[in-house]
Motif scaffolding. Structure first.
Motif, PDB file in Angstrom:
ATOM      1  N   GLU A 119       9.824  27.011  56.980  1.00  0.00           N
ATOM      2  CA  GLU A 119       8.976  28.188  57.178  1.00  0.00           C
ATOM      3  C   GLU A 119       9.814  29.408  57.521  1.00  0.00           C
ATOM      4  O   GLU A 119       9.514  30.526  57.090  1.00  0.00           O
ATOM      5  CB  GLU A 119       7.960  27.918  58.286  1.00  0.00           C
ATOM      6  CG  GLU A 119       6.965  26.806  57.950  1.00  0.00           C
ATOM      7  CD  GLU A 119       6.137  26.401  59.154  1.00  0.00           C
ATOM      8  OE1 GLU A 119       6.411  26.927  60.257  1.00  0.00           O
ATOM      9  OE2 GLU A 119       5.229  25.558  59.009  1.00  0.00           O
ATOM     10  N   GLN A 120      10.879  29.207  58.301  1.00  0.00           N
ATOM     11  CA  GLN A 120      11.721  30.333  58.703  1.00  0.00           C
ATOM     12  C   GLN A 120      12.581  30.827  57.545  1.00  0.00           C
ATOM     13  O   GLN A 120      12.858  32.024  57.432  1.00  0.00           O
ATOM     14  CB  GLN A 120      12.589  29.929  59.890  1.00  0.00           C
ATOM     15  CG  GLN A 120      11.751  29.497  61.088  1.00  0.00           C
ATOM     16  CD  GLN A 120      12.575  29.268  62.336  1.00  0.00           C
ATOM     17  OE1 GLN A 120      13.264  30.169  62.810  1.00  0.00           O
ATOM     18  NE2 GLN A 120      12.506  28.059  62.885  1.00  0.00           N
ATOM     19  N   ALA A 137       5.486  26.774  46.203  1.00  0.00           N
ATOM     20  CA  ALA A 137       6.619  27.641  45.887  1.00  0.00           C
ATOM     21  C   ALA A 137       7.523  27.818  47.107  1.00  0.00           C
ATOM     22  O   ALA A 137       8.754  27.857  46.984  1.00  0.00           O
ATOM     23  CB  ALA A 137       6.120  28.998  45.398  1.00  0.00           C
ATOM     24  N   ARG A 138       6.899  27.921  48.298  1.00  0.00           N
ATOM     25  CA  ARG A 138       7.699  28.062  49.520  1.00  0.00           C
ATOM     26  C   ARG A 138       8.541  26.811  49.742  1.00  0.00           C
ATOM     27  O   ARG A 138       9.721  26.891  50.111  1.00  0.00           O
ATOM     28  CB  ARG A 138       6.801  28.315  50.733  1.00  0.00           C
ATOM     29  CG  ARG A 138       6.141  29.680  50.724  1.00  0.00           C
ATOM     30  CD  ARG A 138       5.681  30.087  52.129  1.00  0.00           C
ATOM     31  NE  ARG A 138       4.793  29.107  52.727  1.00  0.00           N
ATOM     32  CZ  ARG A 138       3.472  29.085  52.563  1.00  0.00           C
ATOM     33  NH1 ARG A 138       2.892  29.985  51.785  1.00  0.00           N
ATOM     34  NH2 ARG A 138       2.722  28.180  53.161  1.00  0.00           N
ATOM     35  N   LYS A 139       7.937  25.635  49.516  1.00  0.00           N
ATOM     36  CA  LYS A 139       8.681  24.390  49.697  1.00  0.00           C
ATOM     37  C   LYS A 139       9.859  24.309  48.730  1.00  0.00           C
ATOM     38  O   LYS A 139      10.970  23.921  49.096  1.00  0.00           O
ATOM     39  CB  LYS A 139       7.755  23.198  49.492  1.00  0.00           C
ATOM     40  CG  LYS A 139       6.740  23.003  50.609  1.00  0.00           C
ATOM     41  CD  LYS A 139       5.856  21.791  50.344  1.00  0.00           C
ATOM     42  CE  LYS A 139       4.844  21.593  51.467  1.00  0.00           C
ATOM     43  NZ  LYS A 139       3.957  20.417  51.202  1.00  0.00           N
ATOM     44  N   GLU A 140       9.620  24.712  47.478  1.00  0.00           N
ATOM     45  CA  GLU A 140      10.691  24.665  46.483  1.00  0.00           C
ATOM     46  C   GLU A 140      11.807  25.630  46.839  1.00  0.00           C
ATOM     47  O   GLU A 140      13.000  25.307  46.696  1.00  0.00           O
ATOM     48  CB  GLU A 140      10.106  24.988  45.104  1.00  0.00           C
ATOM     49  CG  GLU A 140       9.182  23.908  44.564  1.00  0.00           C
ATOM     50  CD  GLU A 140       8.494  24.325  43.276  1.00  0.00           C
ATOM     51  OE1 GLU A 140       8.722  25.480  42.838  1.00  0.00           O
ATOM     52  OE2 GLU A 140       7.728  23.506  42.712  1.00  0.00           O
ATOM     53  N   GLN A 141      11.437  26.825  47.297  1.00  0.00           N
ATOM     54  CA  GLN A 141      12.444  27.806  47.686  1.00  0.00           C
ATOM     55  C   GLN A 141      13.248  27.328  48.896  1.00  0.00           C
ATOM     56  O   GLN A 141      14.468  27.491  48.955  1.00  0.00           O
ATOM     57  CB  GLN A 141      11.787  29.149  47.998  1.00  0.00           C
ATOM     58  CG  GLN A 141      11.378  29.948  46.777  1.00  0.00           C
ATOM     59  CD  GLN A 141      12.587  30.458  46.014  1.00  0.00           C
ATOM     60  OE1 GLN A 141      13.605  30.828  46.593  1.00  0.00           O
ATOM     61  NE2 GLN A 141      12.484  30.456  44.699  1.00  0.00           N
ATOM     62  N   ALA A 142      12.560  26.728  49.872  1.00  0.00           N
ATOM     63  CA  ALA A 142      13.251  26.236  51.073  1.00  0.00           C
ATOM     64  C   ALA A 142      14.257  25.160  50.698  1.00  0.00           C
ATOM     65  O   ALA A 142      15.401  25.166  51.168  1.00  0.00           O
ATOM     66  CB  ALA A 142      12.238  25.694  52.078  1.00  0.00           C
ATOM     67  N   TYR A 160      12.287  20.828  63.105  1.00  0.00           N
ATOM     68  CA  TYR A 160      12.433  21.962  64.005  1.00  0.00           C
ATOM     69  C   TYR A 160      13.916  22.137  64.345  1.00  0.00           C
ATOM     70  O   TYR A 160      14.690  21.168  64.286  1.00  0.00           O
ATOM     71  CB  TYR A 160      11.626  21.743  65.284  1.00  0.00           C
ATOM     72  CG  TYR A 160      10.133  21.719  65.047  1.00  0.00           C
ATOM     73  CD1 TYR A 160       9.409  22.906  64.987  1.00  0.00           C
ATOM     74  CD2 TYR A 160       9.453  20.507  64.881  1.00  0.00           C
ATOM     75  CE1 TYR A 160       8.033  22.885  64.770  1.00  0.00           C
ATOM     76  CE2 TYR A 160       8.082  20.476  64.652  1.00  0.00           C
ATOM     77  CZ  TYR A 160       7.380  21.676  64.594  1.00  0.00           C
ATOM     78  OH  TYR A 160       6.023  21.663  64.358  1.00  0.00           O
ATOM     79  N   PRO A 161      14.344  23.337  64.710  1.00  0.00           N
ATOM     80  CA  PRO A 161      15.769  23.573  65.003  1.00  0.00           C
ATOM     81  C   PRO A 161      16.360  22.620  66.038  1.00  0.00           C
ATOM     82  O   PRO A 161      17.516  22.200  65.905  1.00  0.00           O
ATOM     83  CB  PRO A 161      15.786  25.026  65.503  1.00  0.00           C
ATOM     84  CG  PRO A 161      14.638  25.666  64.790  1.00  0.00           C
ATOM     85  CD  PRO A 161      13.580  24.602  64.733  1.00  0.00           C
TER      86      PRO A 161
END
Length: 612
Positions: A119-120, A137-142, A160-161
């Motif tokens: 997400e970040q 699309a966000r998942k693919e980009q990440a 998480y970090p």
């Protein structure tokens, strides 16, 4: 990691001209940095180096327009030939992150601890219509960005970090920084807290991104080996201004400014152990207290009357090399000769074994946290003898600190034996008298003294805690002795931690560790966060204390050049087990285990800063 460019394109990716940062004190303006002009081209990398307080990080924040409240920037910053001052606030914010990205020393300060990594990374990405990307699309980009920074596991996007190692967090922070394909990446101490192999991976990643993305890379660092190994040009800052610039090889071979030469001399060599490390007397003057002439003159052995008479300009010394020193041409041969003397200094032999019994001895020490084995007992036999210095090296997560904490009684072993002055810390019950014996035998100095000093209590109060068993009438005298022992004046007793420099805080931490007159001090990364000159001061101090007090050290570090300078023997630990142990010289010069060879092979630019 080979440098690929040594020339600057006609239109820099970013350029500052006359950049100055001004604060205010008692209603009056105070210069923080002064007339800083830097530039970097697409696909080029530069380093900005200097002691803490010289103004490198403030310069980076001024370039980004991210100065703390109360500080103002003057001068011009151009990004791809466009003046940032001409942009609206909204346009400047869009430019920052889109065209101009930033990576900090501690990725925890950049990453939201309650937001998943994916997400970040994709937070600012938008579709062509300006709307936020759809979930798939966000998942693919990440996943694509994670793969680009060397993280093949797509599941990291859902973590998480706090679930990641330091190196993984730094990779995620870089992935988030480059998500919008910026033209310039500013990295402020991105490898300081990392072990040597992770450091190498991050530096290789930055170099690869520089080449594949055409990034202009600005690296802020106090690690000279890092600066000289990955950058095309180096800017040396002191007291808020640039005092020398040049190509790394030129600066290493023939620095023109005494300050640059002093920094290079202070860097510990990896190939031999010196009797004493060169260091720079004094400290960087605070903003508002700069001397009227050359700002380095009060600390410079080559200073002459003319140096205090006028402030020297930054002038060309030769092709691609500039220097701010009135005597640069005159003293150039002396600076080179001084460097050669340091590089050819006599090697100091390691301590010989005197046959005495060990003060600390571990046999089969094991520590388990849930289902994770932090220290594996079968292969963890470590001894520390009187008056010697023992190194413990390995990557982050290898078990170094856990083993050290067991040695001082801060962590209880799950099984095995740990004896300190004959007291078994693994016993079912340890009496109060035995604990007093342990506390009087071994003490610990930590990596970050600021986190171990109460910010609301003075130096004297911190030292008084360590003297609880001392006769009250003797406490003031003992506090004075401890301060003197670590090279601090008596008036430091009333100072607060926030009033101290990093090196001074570390001296206070060492003084507190000495309060019980221990035989052994466990030093856990005590110089890893210090710049090279302060590091030399602390390492020389530790040697002097060892000679004067007969101290033994357990020295935990990921810096193998430091290991060479301060240890007689070294243990190499991997996955909680000791994989190699021998005299320091033998381990570093003729490593037997593949893991040890990998650690040594990860040191940046090993040969460039040794004998010439």
């Amino acid at each position: 990691m080979n440098r690929v460019r040594s020339t600057t394109p006609a239109v820099p990716a970013i350029r500052s001209t006359g950049l100055s940062v001004v604060g205010h004190r008692a209603g009056r303006p105070v210069s923080i940095t002064d007339d800083v002009s830097v530039q970097v081209g697409a696909g080029e990398s530069i380093a900005i180096v200097g002691e803490s307080g010289s103004g490198e990080s403030i310069t980076a924040r001024a370039l980004l327009d991210l100065l703390p409240q109360g500080l103002d920037a003057k001068g011009a910053v151009e990004l791809n030939g466009e003046l940032l001052v001409d942009l609206s606030r909204r346009e400047a914010q869009r430019m920052r992150g889109g065209e101009l990205a930033f990576v900090m020393q501690d990725p925890f300060t950049m990453l939201n601890p309650i937001s998943r990594c994916g997400e970040q990374i994709t937070a600012k990405l938008r579709a062509e219509n300006g709307r936020r990307l759809l979930s798939q699309a966000r998942k693919e980009q990440a996943r694509a960005r994670l793969a680009e920074v060397g993280i093949a596991d797509p599941a990291v996007a859902d973590r998480y970090p706090f679930e990641l190692s330091g190196g993984m967090r730094q990779r995620v922070a870089i992935a988030a920084a480059i998500a919008e394909n910026p033209r310039v990446l500013i990295a402020d101490e991105p490898t300081t807290a990392l072990d040597v192999t992770t450091q190498k991976e991050i530096l290789e990643l930055l170099s690869r991104l520089r080449d594949t993305h055409g990034l202009g890379l600005i690296l802020i660092t106090h690690d000279l080996r890092v600066a000289f190994s990955v950058c095309d040009r180096v800017y040396v800052m002191y007291a808020g201004e640039i005092i020398e610039t040049g190509r790394p090889d030129d600066l290493l071979a023939a620095p023109r400014h005494p300050y640059s030469a002093n920094l290079i001399q202070a860097d510990p060599p990896i190939d031999r152990r010196l009797a004493s490390l060169a260091n720079i007397p004094g400290s960087v003057p605070a903003p508002g207290s700069w001397p009227p002439g050359c700002r380095f003159a009060p600390r410079c052995q080559w200073a002459a009357p003319e140096c205090a008479a006028a402030h020297p300009p930054l002038e060309a010394a030769d092709s691609g090399h500039t220097v701010r020193c009135a005597r640069a041409g005159e003293i150039a041969p002396d600076l080179v000769a001084a460097l050669r003397r340091v590089r050819r200094a006599v090697v100091t032999p390691a301590r010989a074994d005197d046959g005495s019994a060990p003060i600390i001895s571990t046999r089969g020490a094991r520590r388990i946290y849930g289902d994770k084995v932090a220290v594996e007992g079968a292969d963890v036999d470590v001894d520390v003898f009187r008056g010697e210095s023992v190194g413990l090296v390995g990557e982050s997560g290898s078990g170094k600190t856990t083993l050290a904490r067991m040695m001082v009684g801060l962590t209880r072993p799950t099984s095995g034996a740990i004896r300190v002055a004959g007291v078994d810390l693994a016993a079912a019950r340890v009496s109060k008298a035995d604990w007093n014996t342990v506390r009087s035998t071994v003490q610990m100095a930590f990596q970050d003294p600021y986190s171990t000093l109460n910010p609301q209590r003075s130096v004297g109060s911190a030292l008084r805690d360590g003297l609880r068993l001392t006769d009250k009438a003797e406490v003031p005298r003992r506090i004075g002795e401890l301060l003197e022992r670590v090279g601090l004046a008596a008036d430091y007793v009333n100072r607060m931690p926030a009033q101290l420099s990093g090196g001074e805080r570390q001296r206070v931490a060492i003084a507190r560790a000495l309060a019980r007159d221990p035989q052994v001090v466990v030093c856990d990364e005590v110089v890893s966060a210090l710049d090279v000159s302060v590091q030399a001061h602390i390492l020389n101090l530790l040697r002097e204390l060892q000679t004067d007090l007969g101290l033994a050290y357990m020295f935990i570090t990921h810096d193998l050049a430091v290991v060479r300078q301060v240890t007689d023997r070294v243990y190499v630990i991997k996955d909680g087990a000791i994989v190699e142990h021998a005299a320091t010289e033998k381990v570093l010069d003729d490593p037997q285990h593949p893991y040890t060879r990998r650690l040594i092979g990860s040191i940046p630019h090993v040969q460039s800063m040794t004998r010439r």
